[in-house]
Write a protein that holds these residues in place. Structure first.
Motif, PDB file in Angstrom:
ATOM      1  N   ALA A  26      44.009  64.532  44.634  1.00 38.54           N
ATOM      2  CA  ALA A  26      43.281  63.955  45.767  1.00 38.54           C
ATOM      3  C   ALA A  26      42.337  62.842  45.323  1.00 38.54           C
ATOM      4  N   VAL A  27      41.839  62.922  44.102  1.00 37.88           N
ATOM      5  CA  VAL A  27      40.942  61.881  43.585  1.00 37.88           C
ATOM      6  C   VAL A  27      41.711  60.815  42.817  1.00 37.88           C
ATOM      7  N   ALA A  28      42.666  61.239  42.002  1.00 32.12           N
ATOM      8  CA  ALA A  28      43.360  60.297  41.113  1.00 32.12           C
ATOM      9  C   ALA A  28      44.253  59.326  41.878  1.00 32.12           C
ATOM     10  N   LEU A  29      44.903  59.774  42.929  1.00 30.57           N
ATOM     11  CA  LEU A  29      45.843  58.901  43.637  1.00 30.57           C
ATOM     12  C   LEU A  29      45.152  57.716  44.308  1.00 30.57           C
ATOM     13  N   PRO A  30      44.111  57.939  45.113  1.00 30.82           N
ATOM     14  CA  PRO A  30      43.434  56.764  45.685  1.00 30.82           C
ATOM     15  C   PRO A  30      42.741  55.907  44.629  1.00 30.82           C
ATOM     16  N   THR A  31      42.268  56.535  43.554  1.00 31.05           N
ATOM     17  CA  THR A  31      41.656  55.760  42.471  1.00 31.05           C
ATOM     18  C   THR A  31      42.677  54.830  41.832  1.00 31.05           C
ATOM     19  N   ALA A  32      43.891  55.342  41.627  1.00 29.70           N
ATOM     20  CA  ALA A  32      44.953  54.529  41.023  1.00 29.70           C
ATOM     21  C   ALA A  32      45.287  53.321  41.896  1.00 29.70           C
ATOM     22  N   PHE A  33      45.446  53.535  43.192  1.00 31.80           N
ATOM     23  CA  PHE A  33      45.756  52.422  44.082  1.00 31.80           C
ATOM     24  C   PHE A  33      44.585  51.448  44.183  1.00 31.80           C
ATOM     25  N   ALA A  34      43.362  51.979  44.237  1.00 32.46           N
ATOM     26  CA  ALA A  34      42.189  51.103  44.317  1.00 32.46           C
ATOM     27  C   ALA A  34      42.073  50.235  43.067  1.00 32.46           C
ATOM     28  N   ALA A  35      42.287  50.837  41.900  1.00 30.23           N
ATOM     29  CA  ALA A  35      42.205  50.072  40.650  1.00 30.23           C
ATOM     30  C   ALA A  35      43.296  49.010  40.595  1.00 30.23           C
ATOM     31  N   PHE A  36      44.487  49.374  41.034  1.00 25.70           N
ATOM     32  CA  PHE A  36      45.601  48.412  41.002  1.00 25.70           C
ATOM     33  C   PHE A  36      45.309  47.200  41.888  1.00 25.70           C
ATOM     34  N   PHE A  37      45.009  47.440  43.153  1.00 25.96           N
ATOM     35  CA  PHE A  37      44.822  46.324  44.085  1.00 25.96           C
ATOM     36  C   PHE A  37      43.584  45.507  43.723  1.00 25.96           C
ATOM     37  N   THR A  38      42.549  46.166  43.212  1.00 27.53           N
ATOM     38  CA  THR A  38      41.347  45.440  42.810  1.00 27.53           C
ATOM     39  C   THR A  38      41.644  44.519  41.635  1.00 27.53           C
ATOM     40  N   ALA A  39      42.302  45.056  40.616  1.00 28.87           N
ATOM     41  CA  ALA A  39      42.600  44.257  39.422  1.00 28.87           C
ATOM     42  C   ALA A  39      43.548  43.112  39.741  1.00 28.87           C
ATOM     43  N   GLN A  40      44.613  43.404  40.484  1.00 29.97           N
ATOM     44  CA  GLN A  40      45.595  42.357  40.762  1.00 29.97           C
ATOM     45  C   GLN A  40      45.017  41.273  41.664  1.00 29.97           C
ATOM     46  N   GLY A  41      44.165  41.664  42.593  1.00 32.57           N
ATOM     47  CA  GLY A  41      43.520  40.671  43.444  1.00 32.57           C
ATOM     48  C   GLY A  41      42.601  39.764  42.662  1.00 32.57           C
ATOM     49  N   ALA A  42      41.912  40.326  41.668  1.00 33.61           N
ATOM     50  CA  ALA A  42      40.978  39.532  40.869  1.00 33.61           C
ATOM     51  C   ALA A  42      41.692  38.627  39.874  1.00 33.61           C
ATOM     52  N   MET A  43      42.920  38.994  39.481  1.00 32.70           N
ATOM     53  CA  MET A  43      43.659  38.190  38.502  1.00 32.70           C
ATOM     54  C   MET A  43      44.123  36.857  39.061  1.00 32.70           C
ATOM     55  N   GLY A  44      44.313  36.776  40.357  1.00 29.55           N
ATOM     56  CA  GLY A  44      44.847  35.553  40.923  1.00 29.55           C
ATOM     57  C   GLY A  44      46.372  35.558  40.903  1.00 29.55           C
ATOM     58  N   THR A  72      38.500  38.663  34.392  1.00 22.30           N
ATOM     59  CA  THR A  72      38.619  38.027  33.074  1.00 22.30           C
ATOM     60  C   THR A  72      39.970  37.341  32.922  1.00 22.30           C
ATOM     61  N   VAL A  73      41.020  38.013  33.395  1.00 21.07           N
ATOM     62  CA  VAL A  73      42.352  37.402  33.349  1.00 21.07           C
ATOM     63  C   VAL A  73      42.411  36.178  34.253  1.00 21.07           C
ATOM     64  N   GLY A  74      41.848  36.296  35.434  1.00 22.20           N
ATOM     65  CA  GLY A  74      41.883  35.183  36.369  1.00 22.20           C
ATOM     66  C   GLY A  74      41.188  33.939  35.849  1.00 22.20           C
ATOM     67  N   ARG A  75      40.130  34.132  35.075  1.00 21.20           N
ATOM     68  CA  ARG A  75      39.381  32.985  34.551  1.00 21.20           C
ATOM     69  C   ARG A  75      39.969  32.440  33.252  1.00 21.20           C
ATOM     70  N   ASN A  76      40.811  33.240  32.597  1.00 22.27           N
ATOM     71  CA  ASN A  76      41.367  32.824  31.298  1.00 22.27           C
ATOM     72  C   ASN A  76      42.870  33.067  31.262  1.00 22.27           C
ATOM     73  N   ALA A  77      43.561  32.622  32.281  1.00 25.67           N
ATOM     74  CA  ALA A  77      44.985  32.913  32.418  1.00 25.67           C
ATOM     75  C   ALA A  77      45.798  32.434  31.219  1.00 25.67           C
ATOM     76  N   ALA A  78      45.449  31.292  30.668  1.00 27.11           N
ATOM     77  CA  ALA A  78      46.231  30.738  29.557  1.00 27.11           C
ATOM     78  C   ALA A  78      46.207  31.654  28.336  1.00 27.11           C
TER      79      ALA A  78
END
Length: 257
Positions: free
Chosen positions: A120-138, A46-52
C-alpha cells in the motif's frame, strides 16, 4: 469458513490493530515516501540540467530516477524487524501466542498484514518517484510509463520493497532481538553487500544477495556487472524471501516464546 480460516482472519485483524496503532510506523513510512520522491526530483533535475553528461547507451533513466529508493529500503528493513522483533523484545509475543496458539497461523497472519501495508505504501511511492523523476529530466532523456520496461520497473520497485521487508521480518524471527537483526541486515544490505559485489571472486556470489537482485527489477538497461535479468532477479528475491520466512517459522515453532 473453516476453523483455521477463522483463526487466520482473527489473527490478521489483531495484527492489523497492532500495526495501525503505532503512529511512528505511519510517520516513518510517509517520510520515506516523501524523501524518496524528493530525491527523484533532485536526480531528475540534475539530468535535465546536464543532459549531455548522461547521454549514452548505459544510462537508465528509470533506475537513476529511483536513486532515493535506498531511503525506502532502510525503512522497510526497520519496519520488518520491528513488526517481528518488537514483540520478542517486549515480551508481548507470549500474549500473542496465548491468543493465537497455532503458531503457523500467527506467523503468516503477521506477515500478510506486513506485506499488505508495504504494498500500500510502496506502490504509490514507486509511481510518484517515476513520474517526478521523468518529469524533471525533460524530454531529451526521460521515458514514459509506456516505454519498454518502464511499467515493469515501477512495479518491480514495489515488489522489491515488499519482499525486502518480508526478508527482514524472517531474519528478525530467527534472531528475535531487533538490535541483533538490524546489526546484520543494515550493514549487509547497505554497506558490506555493495563492497562484496565489487570484489573479484566474492562478488560473483554477492551479486545474488536480495537487495542486488531487487535492483534488477527496477532496471530497464542491462548491467554487465550483474549476470541476470529482471526475471531471474525476481526468482532470486523470491527464493530469499521464502527461505527467510520459512526459517522464521521454524524457529517460532521450535523455540519457546
Amino acid at each position: 469458513m473453516s476453523g483455521r480460516e477463522a483463526s487466520f482472519a482473527s489473527a490478521a485483524s489483531a495484527e492489523w490493530l497492532k500495526l495501525r496503532t503505532l503512529r511512528s510506523t505511519w510517520w516513518t513510512l510517509a517520510a520515506a515516501a516523501l524523501l524518496t520522491t524528493g530525491v527523484a526530483l533532485l536526480y531528475g533535475g540534475t539530468v535535465g540540467r546536464n543532459a549531455a553528461e548522461f547521454r549514452g547507451p548505459d544510462f537508465d533513466p528509470v533506475l537513476f530516477g529511483f536513486a532515493g529508493v535506498s531511503i525506502s529500503q532502510l525503512t522497510v528493513v526497520f519496519l520488518g524487524v520491528a513488526v517481528v522483533g518488537g514483540e520478542h523484545a517486549t515480551g508481548q509475543i507470549r500474549a500473542s501466542l496465548t491468543a493465537v496458539p497455532d503458531r503457523t497461523v500467527f506467523w503468516f497472519a503477521k506477515l500478510s498484514v506486513l506485506a499488505a501495508v508495504l504494498v500500500a505504501v510502496a506502490l504509490p511511492t514507486a509511481f510518484a518517484a517515476f513520474f517526478t523523476a521523468q518529469g524533471a529530466m525533460g524530454e531529451e532523456l526521460n521515458v514514459s510509463i509506456g516505454d519498454p520496461g518502464a511499467f515493469r520497473a515501477v512495479l518491480g520497485l514495489a515488489v522489491h520493497l515488499t519482499l525486502l521487508g518480508l526478508v527482514s521480518a524472517g531474519v528478525a524471527g530467527v534472531l528475535r532481538r531487533p538490535v541483533v537483526a538490524l546489526s546484520v541486515l543494515v550493514p549487509l544490505f547497505f554497506i558490506v553487500g555493495e563492497l562484496l559485489a565489487s570484489l573479484p571472486g566474492v562478488g560473483s556470489v554477492a551479486r545474488y544477495l536480495p537487495h542486488i537482485a531487487g535492483t534488477r527489477l527496477m532496471s530497464t538497461v542491462a548491467d554487465e556487472r550483474i549476470p541476470y535479468g529482471p526475471g531471474a532477479g525476481l526468482l532470486i528475491l523470491l527464493g530469499w524471501t521464502a527461505a527467510a520466512v520459512a526459517a522464521g517459522l521454524v524457529v517460532l515453532r521450535r523455540r519457546d516464546a
